[in-house]
Motif scaffolding. Structure first.
Motif, PDB file in Angstrom:
ATOM      1  N   GLY A   1      21.655  -7.038   4.616  1.00 60.78           N
ATOM      2  CA  GLY A   1      21.598  -5.938   5.586  1.00 60.78           C
ATOM      3  C   GLY A   1      21.751  -4.591   4.920  1.00 60.78           C
TER       4      GLY A   1
ATOM      5  N   ALA B   1      18.634  -3.444   3.176  1.00 63.78           N
ATOM      6  CA  ALA B   1      17.530  -3.088   4.077  1.00 63.78           C
ATOM      7  C   ALA B   1      17.579  -1.629   4.516  1.00 63.78           C
ATOM      8  N   VAL B   2      18.682  -0.939   4.263  1.00 67.56           N
ATOM      9  CA  VAL B   2      18.824   0.468   4.683  1.00 67.56           C
ATOM     10  C   VAL B   2      18.305   1.359   3.562  1.00 67.56           C
TER      11      VAL B   2
ATOM     12  N   LEU C   1      21.559  -6.750  12.593  1.00 66.38           N
ATOM     13  CA  LEU C   1      20.167  -7.156  12.792  1.00 66.38           C
ATOM     14  C   LEU C   1      19.782  -8.242  11.787  1.00 66.38           C
ATOM     15  N   GLN C   2      20.212  -8.076  10.539  1.00 66.24           N
ATOM     16  CA  GLN C   2      19.922  -9.069   9.510  1.00 66.24           C
ATOM     17  C   GLN C   2      20.531 -10.419   9.869  1.00 66.24           C
TER      18      GLN C   2
ATOM     19  N   ASN D   1      24.874   3.068  10.709  1.00 65.19           N
ATOM     20  CA  ASN D   1      23.538   2.490  10.478  1.00 65.19           C
ATOM     21  C   ASN D   1      23.600   1.263   9.573  1.00 65.19           C
TER      22      ASN D   1
ATOM     23  N   TYR E   1      24.793  -1.557  11.794  1.00 63.39           N
ATOM     24  CA  TYR E   1      23.687  -1.903  12.685  1.00 63.39           C
ATOM     25  C   TYR E   1      22.662  -2.789  11.976  1.00 63.39           C
ATOM     26  N   ASN E   2      22.292  -2.416  10.770  1.00 61.10           N
ATOM     27  CA  ASN E   2      21.294  -3.199  10.035  1.00 61.10           C
ATOM     28  C   ASN E   2      21.843  -4.544   9.558  1.00 61.10           C
TER      29      ASN E   2
END
Length: 526
Positions: free
Chosen positions: A341, A344-345, A134-135, A127, A130-131
């Protein structure tokens, strides 16, 4: 669109590296999909029979044919026994994976595939990566043991944690390609690796978080378990060149006992990370954490960067290092973007997840179900409270038995109170499982009725823990995390520790709340 058209079976076999033992010429049968579960077969499917640990798929060939299977692939010599073509291969598990990939047009070849495995931390690390992607603005999907995410769509990947089967993985990858994604993070379990579920996934980056004590019931020895995890690195060399690049980067943990084994793998680019070792490619310094999260310096020979994360527990430093190493050295993402990123988690379902209904003590749900993970969870819990640590957990039936005494010993050493309870007893006697755990706790000096208890029903165990809690204490339920079922006998019953914890807290606080999930009589195998 791949997956919604018929494919010629003979042409599919021409595209894959599978040895055919029976037929000189594969029939040009049109198939509508690949299935390795006879219950899922629909008219026109290819059914691939596999010999599993509990079930021999060859026994279900008649059922698959009755449901409309157009052809059968298997590893046993059964040619001429059925009304549809039967193709004997040397390895039907690998055949299922490659045929599924070929059926969907090898979707992984159009994606950059980041594989993540390890005993602990792989879902969190997946995760995080993944983030970070995305960032960075990369169109990315994820397939984890929690769910699959394709754009705005979130798909459940099952009640229990394991990698989906090969046809399902390839179908999901195909959907990601159709959705315009270019990257995918694929969490891979040791079972998924050993059973060829991720064969044909064309990995570009491979991340191993750690390899500790787990799944020895299946793999037999630690060395066999380690070898299964190590297959993820082997896949890097098998990936064919891709138009958009194939970095072939392996990311491994310098602090883990698997390091020496993995570093000897013949990979083109090896990156290692460590919490305290400046011998690593990337490492951490000045680690601090509390109940609100953690912060540390991310350091390499070329940069130093402050990292702030809402994730709780210093063990998450390793997960962040792994994700950052994969992103920066594997995918070329700038370190400050990776840091954003990570920030953001805000939490992973069932990982140190706080359940707060206004009580004056801390209540957490965590997935820790191995000795190493439980130790780290309890060490973190100890640093999060000045009060007592009350741990609720069990040990699964028909799984690695050695874990039972190891986990009981860890809890007896680190928690003030341990409550042993049900955790997927399956067909084993729950009383016998708890007796093994109790004996292990007593052996290291814990005293039943004072520092540890046996409460077979998991709902009752959580209630009991909350009733014992005083202001400032910490109650942590470990082992189930995000999972939504518990297995008694051969039946999966609806169960979620987070719902159970909220229900028990609502009862404790005399306020409205969810209803406690119901289970069969926990002392029995049901």
């Amino acid at each position: 669109m791949p997956g919604f058209v018929k494919q010629n079976l003979a042409q599919l076999f021409q595209k894959i590296p599978i040895e055919v033992l029976s037929l000189k010429e594969i029939p040009a049968v049109s198939i509508t999909g690949v299935q390795q579960n006879s219950r899922k077969v629909t008219p026109g499917n290819l059914f691939v029979a596999q010999v599993g640990d509990m079930v021999d798929g060859h026994k279900y060939i008649p059922e698959a044919i009755k449901k409309g299977a157009a052809a059968i692939v298997g590893s046993e010599a059964l040619e001429g026994k059925f009304d549809v073509p039967y193709i004997q291969v040397s390895d039907s598990r690998a055949a299922s994976a490659y045929l599924s990939a070929a059926f969907f047009g090898f979707p992984a070849r159009q994606l950059t595939v980041i594989g993540v495995t390890g005993t602990d931390g792989k879902t969190t690390t997946s995760n995080l990566i993944y983030n970070i992607l995305l960032q960075a603005g990369y169109p990315t999907g994820i397939i984890s043991t929690v769910n699959a995410v394709i754009g705005d769509e979130i798909l459940d990947t099952g009640f229990h944690v394991t990698t989906p089967d090969a046809p399902e993985i390839q179908r999901l990858l195909s959907r990601m390609v159709t959705a315009g994604l270019r990257y995918v993070v694929l969490e891979t379990t040791s079972h998924g690796l050993a059973q060829d579920r991720v064969t044909g996934c064309e990995f570009d980056v491979a991340v191993v978080t750690n390899i500790t004590h787990e799944h020895l019931d299946y793999h037999g020895t630690y060395e066999a378990y380690r070898a299964a995890k190590g297959r993820l690195l082997d896949y890097l060399a098998e990936t064919a060149p891709k138009k958009h690049g194939n970095p072939r980067v392996a990311v491994i943990n310098r602090d883990d006992m698997s390091y020496e084994y993995l570093r000897q793998k013949p990979v083109e680019n090896l990156v290692c990370y460590g919490q305290t070792s400046n011998q690593a490619t990337i490492w951490s310094e000045n680690i601090c954490f509390d109940a609100c999260g953690l912060h540390f310096d991310l350091v390499s020979d070329t940069f130093r960067l402050p990292i702030v994360s809402p994730l709780v527990g210093d063990y998450n430093v390793s997960n962040i290092l792994a994700a950052a190493a994969a992103a920066i050295y594997g995918l070329g993402i700038d370190p400050p973007v990776a840091a954003r990123g990570v920030a953001a988690v805000h939490g992973i379902p069932g990982r140190m997840e706080r359940i707060n209904l206004g009580q004056k003590f801390t209540a957490l749900v965590d997935f820790a179900h191995t000795p190493n993970a439980l130790r780290k969870a309890l060490e973190t819990a100890r640093r999060l409270t000045k009060g007592r640590v009350i741990a609720v957990f069990g040990s699964a039936g028909l799984r690695d038995r050695e874990k039972r005494h190891l986990m009981a010993e860890e809890s007896a050493r680190l928690a003030d109170i341990s409550i042993f309870t049900a955790e997927d007893p399956r067909t084993e006697s729950l009383d016998d499982i708890l007796a093994e755990m109790a004996a292990a706790a007593a052996k290291v000096g814990a005293e039943e009725g004072i520092s540890f208890f046996r409460v077979p029903d998991r709902g009752d165990a959580i209630r009991f823990a909350l009733q014992m809690a005083k202001d400032g204490d910490l109650v942590i339920a470990c082992g189930k995390g995000h999972e939504q079922s518990m297995c008694f006998g051969t039946t999966e019953y609806a169960w979620d520790d987070r719902i159970a914890m909220r229900a028990a807290l609502a009862e404790f606080l005399h306020q409205p709340g969810p209803q406690m999930p119901s289970l069969p009589t926990s002392r029995k195998s049901a």
